[in-house]
Design a protein around this motif. Structure first.
Motif, short mmCIF file in Angstrom:
data_model
loop_
_atom_site.label_atom_id
_atom_site.label_comp_id
_atom_site.label_asym_id
_atom_site.label_seq_id
_atom_site.Cartn_x
_atom_site.Cartn_y
_atom_site.Cartn_z
N ARG A 111 0.76 -1.26 0.03
CA ARG A 111 -0.06 -0.19 -0.17
C ARG A 111 0.89 1.35 0.15
NH1 ARG A 111 -3.91 1.95 -0.56
NH2 ARG A 111 -4.69 2.98 1.59
N GLU A 140 -3.41 -2.68 -7.03
CA GLU A 140 -4.78 -2.24 -6.40
C GLU A 140 -4.56 -3.19 -5.07
OE1 GLU A 140 -9.32 -1.65 -6.66
OE2 GLU A 140 -8.36 -2.35 -8.30
N MET A 186 -6.19 -4.32 -1.43
CA MET A 186 -6.99 -4.20 -0.19
C MET A 186 -7.50 -5.44 0.60
SD MET A 186 -10.32 -4.31 -2.98
CE MET A 186 -9.22 -3.42 -4.15
N GLN A 244 -3.32 2.53 -7.42
CA GLN A 244 -3.93 2.93 -5.95
C GLN A 244 -3.24 4.22 -5.66
OE1 GLN A 244 -2.92 0.23 -3.13
NE2 GLN A 244 -0.70 -0.17 -3.73
N TYR A 250 -0.33 5.06 0.34
CA TYR A 250 -0.38 5.75 1.58
C TYR A 250 0.81 6.62 1.99
CZ TYR A 250 -1.38 5.97 6.78
OH TYR A 250 -1.69 6.25 7.75
N ASN A 301 -7.53 0.34 9.48
CA ASN A 301 -8.36 0.37 8.21
C ASN A 301 -7.75 1.19 7.04
OD1 ASN A 301 -10.01 -0.88 10.07
ND2 ASN A 301 -11.35 0.78 10.43
N GLU A 302 -7.34 2.17 7.24
CA GLU A 302 -6.83 2.85 6.13
C GLU A 302 -5.67 2.38 5.62
OE1 GLU A 302 -6.04 7.69 4.73
OE2 GLU A 302 -6.14 6.99 6.72
N ASN A 317 -6.45 -0.60 3.73
CA ASN A 317 -7.55 -0.42 2.70
C ASN A 317 -8.59 -1.35 2.87
OD1 ASN A 317 -8.86 0.95 0.83
ND2 ASN A 317 -7.99 -0.09 -1.12
N ILE A 369 -12.19 -3.02 3.43
CA ILE A 369 -13.57 -3.02 2.64
C ILE A 369 -14.44 -3.80 3.17
CG2 ILE A 369 -12.49 -1.76 0.55
CD1 ILE A 369 -12.99 -4.22 -0.92
#
Length: 75
Positions: free
Chosen positions: A13, A20, A22, A38, A41, A60-61, A64, A66
């Motif tokens: 990330r 991508e 997550m 993406q 971060y 969570n961030e 990522n 979901i």
């Protein structure tokens, strides 16, 4: 995600804009990595992101995270 798997997700990330990455909030977390784009971060240096204390607060961030419903909308 068990053990240190979260570190691999965080590293991707923070460093791989052509992927991508997550994690789907199911079971212990289902990581999904695929070709794509993406936004990296960048709120902290990678070394700090890889510490448990930073990860625990920003989980969570960082990964990522979901929901299953959000995942179905992406496929």
């Amino acid at each position: 995600m068990n053990g240190d798997v979260w570190k691999s997700i965080v590293k991707l990330r923070c460093t791989e804009p052509k992927l991508e990455v997550m994690v789907i909030d199911a079971d212990w977390g289902v990581g999904l990595i695929r070709k794509g784009k993406q936004k990296l971060y960048t709120k902290a240096p990678l070394e700090e992101c890889l510490t448990w204390d930073y990860f625990d607060i920003n989980r969570n961030e960082l990964i990522n995270l979901i929901t299953v419903e959000e995942f179905y909308k992406k496929i």
